[in-house]
Write a protein that holds these residues in place. Structure first.
Motif, PDB file in Angstrom:
ATOM      1  N   LEU A 141     -47.894  27.702 100.461  1.00  0.00           N
ATOM      2  CA  LEU A 141     -48.114  26.477 101.242  1.00  0.00           C
ATOM      3  C   LEU A 141     -46.951  25.505 101.054  1.00  0.00           C
ATOM      4  CD1 LEU A 141     -51.856  25.932 100.280  1.00  0.00           C
ATOM      5  CD2 LEU A 141     -51.005  26.738 102.474  1.00  0.00           C
ATOM      6  N   LEU A 161     -64.485  23.173 107.580  1.00  0.00           N
ATOM      7  CA  LEU A 161     -65.155  23.659 106.370  1.00  0.00           C
ATOM      8  C   LEU A 161     -65.732  22.500 105.553  1.00  0.00           C
ATOM      9  CD1 LEU A 161     -62.122  25.372 106.571  1.00  0.00           C
ATOM     10  CD2 LEU A 161     -63.482  26.801 105.102  1.00  0.00           C
ATOM     11  N   LYS A 207     -67.939  34.993 110.680  1.00  0.00           N
ATOM     12  CA  LYS A 207     -67.380  34.309 109.506  1.00  0.00           C
ATOM     13  C   LYS A 207     -68.103  32.986 109.237  1.00  0.00           C
ATOM     14  CE  LYS A 207     -63.794  37.240 109.281  1.00  0.00           C
ATOM     15  NZ  LYS A 207     -63.583  38.178 108.176  1.00  0.00           N
ATOM     16  N   LEU A 211     -64.995  30.968 101.563  1.00  0.00           N
ATOM     17  CA  LEU A 211     -63.625  31.459 101.761  1.00  0.00           C
ATOM     18  C   LEU A 211     -63.482  32.900 101.269  1.00  0.00           C
ATOM     19  CD1 LEU A 211     -61.458  28.431 100.674  1.00  0.00           C
ATOM     20  CD2 LEU A 211     -61.486  29.515 102.932  1.00  0.00           C
ATOM     21  N   HIS A 245     -62.644  36.274 103.576  1.00  0.00           N
ATOM     22  CA  HIS A 245     -61.449  37.080 103.327  1.00  0.00           C
ATOM     23  C   HIS A 245     -61.739  38.437 102.697  1.00  0.00           C
ATOM     24  CE1 HIS A 245     -59.464  33.071 103.788  1.00  0.00           C
ATOM     25  NE2 HIS A 245     -58.528  33.803 104.346  1.00  0.00           N
ATOM     26  N   VAL A 264     -59.408  41.237 103.341  1.00  0.00           N
ATOM     27  CA  VAL A 264     -57.992  41.082 102.974  1.00  0.00           C
ATOM     28  C   VAL A 264     -57.772  41.678 101.580  1.00  0.00           C
ATOM     29  CG1 VAL A 264     -56.127  39.412 102.567  1.00  0.00           C
ATOM     30  CG2 VAL A 264     -57.828  38.964 104.358  1.00  0.00           C
ATOM     31  N   PHE A 275     -58.672  24.066  97.755  1.00  0.00           N
ATOM     32  CA  PHE A 275     -59.553  23.492  98.777  1.00  0.00           C
ATOM     33  C   PHE A 275     -60.393  22.351  98.186  1.00  0.00           C
ATOM     34  CE2 PHE A 275     -59.626  25.988 102.843  1.00  0.00           C
ATOM     35  CZ  PHE A 275     -58.482  26.724 102.581  1.00  0.00           C
ATOM     36  N   HIS A 294     -56.303  45.374 112.621  1.00  0.00           N
ATOM     37  CA  HIS A 294     -56.300  45.710 111.186  1.00  0.00           C
ATOM     38  C   HIS A 294     -56.968  47.049 110.970  1.00  0.00           C
ATOM     39  CE1 HIS A 294     -55.200  41.602 110.432  1.00  0.00           C
ATOM     40  NE2 HIS A 294     -56.218  41.208 111.163  1.00  0.00           N
ATOM     41  N   MET A 342     -51.666  46.184 101.637  1.00  0.00           N
ATOM     42  CA  MET A 342     -51.356  45.343 102.806  1.00  0.00           C
ATOM     43  C   MET A 342     -50.819  46.182 103.971  1.00  0.00           C
ATOM     44  SD  MET A 342     -51.747  42.299 103.661  1.00  0.00           S
ATOM     45  CE  MET A 342     -52.842  41.127 102.945  1.00  0.00           C
ATOM     46  N   TYR A 348     -53.876  47.401 105.667  1.00  0.00           N
ATOM     47  CA  TYR A 348     -54.602  46.313 106.351  1.00  0.00           C
ATOM     48  C   TYR A 348     -53.873  45.877 107.622  1.00  0.00           C
ATOM     49  CZ  TYR A 348     -56.440  41.568 107.126  1.00  0.00           C
ATOM     50  OH  TYR A 348     -56.963  40.429 107.681  1.00  0.00           O
TER      51      TYR A 348
HETATM   52  C1  HEM Z   1     -54.668  27.847 103.613  1.00  0.00           C
HETATM   53  C2  HEM Z   1     -55.149  28.791 102.903  1.00  0.00           C
HETATM   54  C3  HEM Z   1     -55.311  30.207 103.363  1.00  0.00           C
HETATM   55  C4  HEM Z   1     -54.611  31.270 102.945  1.00  0.00           C
HETATM   56  C5  HEM Z   1     -53.489  31.263 101.916  1.00  0.00           C
HETATM   57  C6  HEM Z   1     -55.112  32.447 103.632  1.00  0.00           C
HETATM   58  C7  HEM Z   1     -54.650  33.726 103.473  1.00  0.00           C
HETATM   59  C8  HEM Z   1     -54.956  34.789 104.272  1.00  0.00           C
HETATM   60  C9  HEM Z   1     -54.264  36.057 104.271  1.00  0.00           C
HETATM   61  C10 HEM Z   1     -53.107  36.427 103.367  1.00  0.00           C
HETATM   62  C11 HEM Z   1     -54.829  36.823 105.217  1.00  0.00           C
HETATM   63  C12 HEM Z   1     -54.395  38.250 105.582  1.00  0.00           C
HETATM   64  C13 HEM Z   1     -53.632  38.216 106.876  1.00  0.00           C
HETATM   65  C14 HEM Z   1     -52.352  37.457 106.769  1.00  0.00           C
HETATM   66  O1  HEM Z   1     -51.355  38.040 106.411  1.00  0.00           O
HETATM   67  O2  HEM Z   1     -52.365  36.253 107.017  1.00  0.00           O
HETATM   68  C15 HEM Z   1     -55.887  36.055 105.816  1.00  0.00           C
HETATM   69  C16 HEM Z   1     -56.709  36.500 106.809  1.00  0.00           C
HETATM   70  C17 HEM Z   1     -57.726  35.771 107.338  1.00  0.00           C
HETATM   71  N1  HEM Z   1     -58.009  34.447 107.072  1.00  0.00           N
HETATM   72 FE1  HEM Z   1     -57.119  33.277 105.718  1.00  0.00          FE
HETATM   73  N2  HEM Z   1     -56.138  32.073 104.452  1.00  0.00           N
HETATM   74  C18 HEM Z   1     -56.298  30.714 104.322  1.00  0.00           C
HETATM   75  C19 HEM Z   1     -57.251  29.937 104.924  1.00  0.00           C
HETATM   76  C20 HEM Z   1     -58.194  30.437 105.763  1.00  0.00           C
HETATM   77  C21 HEM Z   1     -59.298  29.669 106.287  1.00  0.00           C
HETATM   78  C22 HEM Z   1     -59.597  28.222 105.946  1.00  0.00           C
HETATM   79  C23 HEM Z   1     -59.988  30.501 107.108  1.00  0.00           C
HETATM   80  C24 HEM Z   1     -61.219  30.252 107.887  1.00  0.00           C
HETATM   81  C25 HEM Z   1     -61.915  29.199 107.848  1.00  0.00           C
HETATM   82  C26 HEM Z   1     -59.315  31.776 107.117  1.00  0.00           C
HETATM   83  C27 HEM Z   1     -59.697  32.869 107.842  1.00  0.00           C
HETATM   84  C28 HEM Z   1     -59.093  34.082 107.812  1.00  0.00           C
HETATM   85  C29 HEM Z   1     -59.541  35.220 108.590  1.00  0.00           C
HETATM   86  C30 HEM Z   1     -60.722  35.223 109.545  1.00  0.00           C
HETATM   87  C31 HEM Z   1     -58.689  36.270 108.300  1.00  0.00           C
HETATM   88  C32 HEM Z   1     -58.787  37.694 108.860  1.00  0.00           C
HETATM   89  C33 HEM Z   1     -59.725  38.454 107.973  1.00  0.00           C
HETATM   90  C34 HEM Z   1     -60.158  39.765 108.611  1.00  0.00           C
HETATM   91  O3  HEM Z   1     -59.295  40.650 108.776  1.00  0.00           O
HETATM   92  O4  HEM Z   1     -61.353  39.877 108.909  1.00  0.00           O
HETATM   93  N3  HEM Z   1     -58.240  31.701 106.283  1.00  0.00           N
HETATM   94  N4  HEM Z   1     -55.953  34.821 105.219  1.00  0.00           N
END
Ligand code: HEM
Length: 378
Positions: free
Chosen positions: A83, A200, A230, A235, A239, A242, A257, A286, A359, A362
């Protein structure tokens, strides 16, 4: 009285008055800007008024603005929060795709109901707070060439006192006062802004230990997930698919958070390669644990680098968290032609060389990896 004694009494008096003045000024400051102590980190005084320090883009021409070019890939994929601080001005991003994108968003909102927009009752105050600020403050201040506040000329006296926002792009008027339901407010946000908003709140179940849960959203462009599945999840549960989340991210995310102060805005970007250009993708981007990776013929002309620019911030009144993201797609042909082919090819290999080798699985690298790498290096 000796000279020394007189000197130390007067020094003491000066010290006492300085301390008194300092305490008084602290007291005043507190009275002006009350923040809950629990949200102040390391003594940083983040002010709610930051939500009104929005730098206007006075000469912004959305039709002549190319999409930002995100190239976040690294030789090895390490799963971290990654971040960075940003400002409230930078919360949204607009470019020449705006009108096409909002047309598509409206169609999706019409056709897909709670797959794209949904909200629990308890998130309604937060959605109203965000809606009022976005329509009444952020959009007209940041993008004055696209949005302007106008007087309400309604014949109904009660309505006449309510100012409206006009979109100079679509020629529509938008109420600044939130509509009666959170779903309507989210639908309007999603119809005028090419960004997803997910709200959230800390779980009210003591067993969840204050962990944040998804309570409402407008998500028109999900990259391979169904947001309906979801909602109400923490959180960690959001995830679950993932790989490495539980061991590498969960603890730091929950802490982050819980303690993110009002006025601190953070951003991050992600990347993946998708073999289709569908912005609205409920699945297929994915591969999950236990799934087969069947052979798939890949159309390289439809294969894109898909990136999200994500932000997170806390609302000053309701203290809800708003996670927002905008999606960008760049044809892999463009990546190759601009000279970044080798860098992307190396990053695809690096998916299995980083902190979470699963990864590669995924992100479906196992399906498209060889064909895409070969193309990028040819
Ligand atoms: C800011 C902090 C967050 C981090 C560091 C984070 C990190 C990740 C990572 C690493 C992935 C795997 C895909 C990618 O490479 O991006 C992912 C997927 C995902 N994230 Fe986050 N995330 C964060 C916040 C959130 C929040 C607040 C939500 C929902 C309210 C969210 C919903 C999702 C969803 C729905 C997926 C896909 C999961 C699936 O394949 O079903 N993320 N996130």
């Amino acid at each position: 009285m000796s000279y020394e004694l007189r000197f130390s009494i007067s020094s003491l008096l000066i010290l006492i008055s300085v301390a008194w003045l300092y305490r008084r000024s602290l007291g005043n400051r507190k009275a002006e800007k009350p923040y809950p102590k629990s949200l102040l980190k390391n003594g940083e005084a983040f002010s709610e008024s930051l939500y009104y320090q929005i730098k206007p883009l006075r000469n912004f021409e959305w039709r002549n603005t190319n999409p930002i070019q995100i190239r976040p890939f690294k030789p090895k994929y390490h799963l971290t929060m990654a971040l960075e601080n940003t400002t409230i001005s930078e919360l949204l991003d607009v470019d020449k795709t705006y009108l096409d994108r909002i047309r598509l968003r409206r169609q999706l909102i019409k056709d897909h109901g709670n797959i794209v927009v949904d909200a629990n009752k308890k998130i309604a105050p937060a959605v109203s707070e965000f809606y009022t600020w976005m329509m009444g403050t952020y959009l007209p201040l940041r993008y004055p060439t696209m949005f302007q506040i106008v007087q309400n000329t309604s014949m109904v006296p009660k309505q006449r006192s309510q100012p409206l926002l006009t979109s100079l792009v679509t020629r529509e008027t938008i109420p600044i006062r939130p509509p009666s339901t959170a779903i309507e407010a989210l639908s309007l946000l999603g119809s005028h802004i090419d960004t997803e908003f997910l709200f959230l709140l800390p779980s009210s179940d003591p067993a969840d230990d204050g962990k944040y849960k998804l309570e409402g959203y407008v998500t028109c462009f999900p990259s391979g997930f169904d947001t309906r599945k979801k909602i109400n999840l923490t959180l960690a549960d959001i995830h679950t698919p993932v790989p490495g989340y539980a061991s590498k991210l969960e603890k730091s995310m929950d802490r982050f958070f819980a303690t993110l102060p009002v006025g601190k805005i953070v951003k991050r970007v992600n990347w993946s390669v998708t073999t289709n250009t569908d912005l609205f993708a409920l699945g297929g981007n994915h591969v999950y644990e236990g799934e087969d990776t069947k052979y798939e013929s890949i159309d390289l002309e439809k294969t894109v680098l898909r990136c999200e620019r994500q932000t997170l911030h806390r609302l000053p009144e309701s203290k809800a968290l708003v996670f927002a993201f905008k999606t960008f797609q760049y044809p892999i042909r463009q990546i190759k032609e601009e000279g970044n082919g080798e860098m992307l090819a190396a990053a695809i290999e690096g998916l299995s060389d980083g902190s979470v080798p699963r990864m590669a699985y995924y992100k479906r690298g196992v399906v498209w990896g060889n064909a895409v790498r070969e193309f990028l290096r040819s």
